[in-house]
Write a protein that holds these residues in place. Structure first.
Motif, short mmCIF file in Angstrom:
data_model
loop_
_atom_site.label_atom_id
_atom_site.label_comp_id
_atom_site.label_asym_id
_atom_site.label_seq_id
_atom_site.Cartn_x
_atom_site.Cartn_y
_atom_site.Cartn_z
N ASP A 126 49.26 36.29 15.24
CA ASP A 126 50.38 36.62 16.16
C ASP A 126 51.17 35.35 16.21
OD1 ASP A 126 52.03 37.11 18.38
OD2 ASP A 126 50.64 36.49 19.71
N LEU A 127 52.51 35.61 15.80
CA LEU A 127 53.51 34.49 15.67
C LEU A 127 53.86 33.91 17.09
CD1 LEU A 127 55.32 33.03 13.35
CD2 LEU A 127 57.14 34.56 13.97
N ALA A 367 54.41 45.99 14.30
CA ALA A 367 54.17 44.49 14.79
C ALA A 367 54.64 43.81 16.04
CB ALA A 367 54.91 43.82 13.50
N ALA A 368 55.71 44.19 16.51
CA ALA A 368 56.31 43.55 17.78
C ALA A 368 56.03 44.48 18.95
CB ALA A 368 57.74 43.78 17.56
N THR A 369 55.46 43.55 19.91
CA THR A 369 55.29 44.36 21.44
C THR A 369 56.29 43.72 22.01
OG1 THR A 369 52.83 44.69 20.69
CG2 THR A 369 53.54 44.89 23.00
N TRP A 370 57.10 44.21 22.96
CA TRP A 370 58.08 43.66 24.10
C TRP A 370 57.38 43.65 25.38
CZ3 TRP A 370 62.92 42.22 22.56
CH2 TRP A 370 63.53 42.87 21.36
N LYS A 371 57.76 42.47 26.07
CA LYS A 371 57.50 42.21 27.24
C LYS A 371 58.23 42.92 28.24
CE LYS A 371 58.57 38.01 27.39
NZ LYS A 371 58.89 36.41 27.67
N ASN A 372 57.77 43.29 29.33
CA ASN A 372 58.46 44.14 30.47
C ASN A 372 58.76 43.37 31.48
OD1 ASN A 372 59.63 46.29 31.44
ND2 ASN A 372 57.92 47.47 31.74
N GLN A 373 59.83 42.57 31.33
CA GLN A 373 60.30 41.75 32.48
C GLN A 373 61.87 41.92 32.40
OE1 GLN A 373 57.52 38.32 31.00
NE2 GLN A 373 58.95 37.54 32.43
N SER A 381 54.07 39.90 21.75
CA SER A 381 53.32 39.46 20.37
C SER A 381 54.05 39.94 19.28
CB SER A 381 52.06 39.90 20.53
OG SER A 381 52.18 41.30 20.36
N LEU A 382 53.92 39.40 17.93
CA LEU A 382 54.67 39.92 16.83
C LEU A 382 53.67 39.43 15.73
CD1 LEU A 382 57.16 40.61 15.44
CD2 LEU A 382 57.99 38.42 15.26
N MET A 383 53.05 40.46 15.17
CA MET A 383 52.01 40.30 14.24
C MET A 383 52.73 40.05 12.82
SD MET A 383 49.56 40.15 16.11
CE MET A 383 48.19 40.34 14.68
N VAL A 384 52.41 39.12 12.07
CA VAL A 384 52.92 38.74 10.70
C VAL A 384 51.81 38.26 9.74
CG1 VAL A 384 55.12 38.04 11.46
CG2 VAL A 384 53.34 36.23 11.36
#
Ligand code: HEM
Length: 386
Positions: A126-127, A367-373, A381-384
């Motif tokens: 997770d970058l 790969a990308a999960t956005w925050k909900n704010q 998170s951003l899996m690389v």
């Protein structure tokens, strides 16, 4: 840009949605309060530069609020005019070009160390958790002057505070109080034993009568809240854009284009999609609407950064090294104090990733999960892989 989805305001979760095409529209905040949303850049500059759209009035108890975390009235962001300028002067010297030029080698070393550690992890990794969110915290702790022996403890308070999980408000509140308590006790220690860093210099200003004790503790906390998550989000989203588009990656590799392209990333993917709220102190006309005294106004930074009057193709990212004007760091008296520091960090972070990981790539389509704010926009998170 090929990856237009990540630059579309509609694709960003939790962002206040206005009606496109109108300069000012009526919206409701997360707390249900009605507000005017400004979507035109010239009008936005007018609102952010005019004290009759007051931050002090917006910070009063009972004022219309963007979310439940309205600033305390005696904070830097919750003041107007001379009182605001006095507080701002006490910290402004820490963010001058000269001082920041001296800080750049530290930021480069910190980014290199984190990249080194990331490279030793098994891929995918997770970058955000191992790089994008750690760099700004490392830099802020250094600038503020948190003693090295306290840094892990401090990081644990801060990390939980900015945890995007909204499920544990009581626990978050408790940890927020613990962080404020830590800051207050650190101020006492620094009063007895001065140390390098911004907080210690503020203690001297306090001792000379230039700051009250609550102002001093609040300033330390304000710098953290303003400077940490925003920068982490900006680095994370910029990395996602870079890894989604080979042409953008190429442009960022080119030292002549890097600064302009980084500005375009700031313009099209602002970590701050909306400004703080201002409350009108008198009846004021804004384009075709009348704002009554006591009503709140916010600026859609996302919308005003894509102003068709300021760019021929406002939704497209320019990769030639030029950039259209944007308000990602705000405008007027509350213009972001840390803007030059944030720009350095985003630039150094992307340059370091490109140099250390020539084959860096997204670990799959999800790969990308956005925050909900609402107030900041970024990735959880951003899996690389590399
Ligand atoms: C990419 C990262 C950042 C973004 C997008 C950002 C954005 C902003 C924006 C939009 C405002 C004005 C809000 C308004 O007037 O409604 C602001 C204010 C502020 N920012 Fe930043 N910021 C970033 C990083 C930082 C950093 C690194 C620091 C300091 C360490 C910082 C410190 C502040 C402070 C102290 C204010 C309040 C200034 C005042 O009220 O006079 N910011 N920021």
């Amino acid at each position: 840009m090929s990856s237009s989805i990540i630059h579309s305001p509609a694709s960003v979760p939790g962002v206040v949605a206005g009606l496109p095409g109108r300069p000012v529209v009526r919206v409701r905040s997360a707390t249900g309060d009605p507000m005017w949303l400004v979507q035109d850049q010239a009008l936005a500059r007018r609102v952010l530069g005019d004290r009759r759209f007051s931050r002090a009035a917006a910070a009063q108890p009972g004022a219309p609020a963007l979310n439940s975390a309205n600033p305390v009235p005696d904070s830097l962001t919750g003041r107007d005019g001379a009182e605001h300028a006095r507080l701002r002067r006490t910290v402004a010297g820490w963010f001058t070009a000269r001082r920041l030029a001296g800080l750049t080698p530290y930021i480069e070393r910190a980014a290199d160390d984190l990249a080194e550690r990331l490279g030793r992890q098994p891929a995918p990794a997770d970058l955000i958790g191992s790089f994008a969110a750690v760099l700004p915290l490392t830099v802020l702790l250094h600038v503020i002057g948190i003693p090295p022996e306290d840094r892990d403890l401090f990081a644990s308070y801060v990390n939980v505070l900015f945890d995007s999980d909204e499920g544990d408000p009581v626990g978050k509140r408790r940890r927020g109080i613990a962080l404020a308590g830590y800051m207050a006790s650190l101020v006492d220690r620094l009063a007895a034993e001065p140390a390098p860093g911004l907080l210690s210099s503020l203690v001297s200003v306090h001792q000379a009568g230039g700051l009250s004790r609550p102002e001093l503790v609040n300033l330390g906390l304000a710098l953290l809240t303003a400077g940490y998550e925003t920068t982490a989000d900006q680095i994370g989203m910029s990395a996602l854009a870079m890894l989604s588009d080979p042409a953008l990656r190429e442009a960022l590799r080119d030292p002549d284009r890097r600064t302009g392209v980084t500005e375009e990333l700031l313009r099209l993917m602002p970590a701050t999609p909306v400004s703080f709220a201002r409350v009108a102190t008198e009846r004021l006309r804004l384009a075709d609407v009348t704002v009554e005294a006591g009503e709140a106004v916010i600026v859609s930074i996302l919308a005003v950064n894509r102003d068709p009057q300021r760019s021929a193709c406002p939704h497209r990212m320019e990769l030639d090294g030029t950039s259209a004007p944007h308000l990602t760091f705000g405008y007027g008296p509350h213009y972001c104090l840390g803007a030059p520091l944030a720009r350095i960090q985003v630039g150094v972070a992307l340059e370091t990733l490109l140099r250390r990981f020539p084959a860096l790539r997204l670990a799959g389509p999800d790969a990308a999960t956005w925050k909900n704010q609402l107030l900041t926009c970024g990735l959880a998170s951003l899996m690389v892989s590399w």
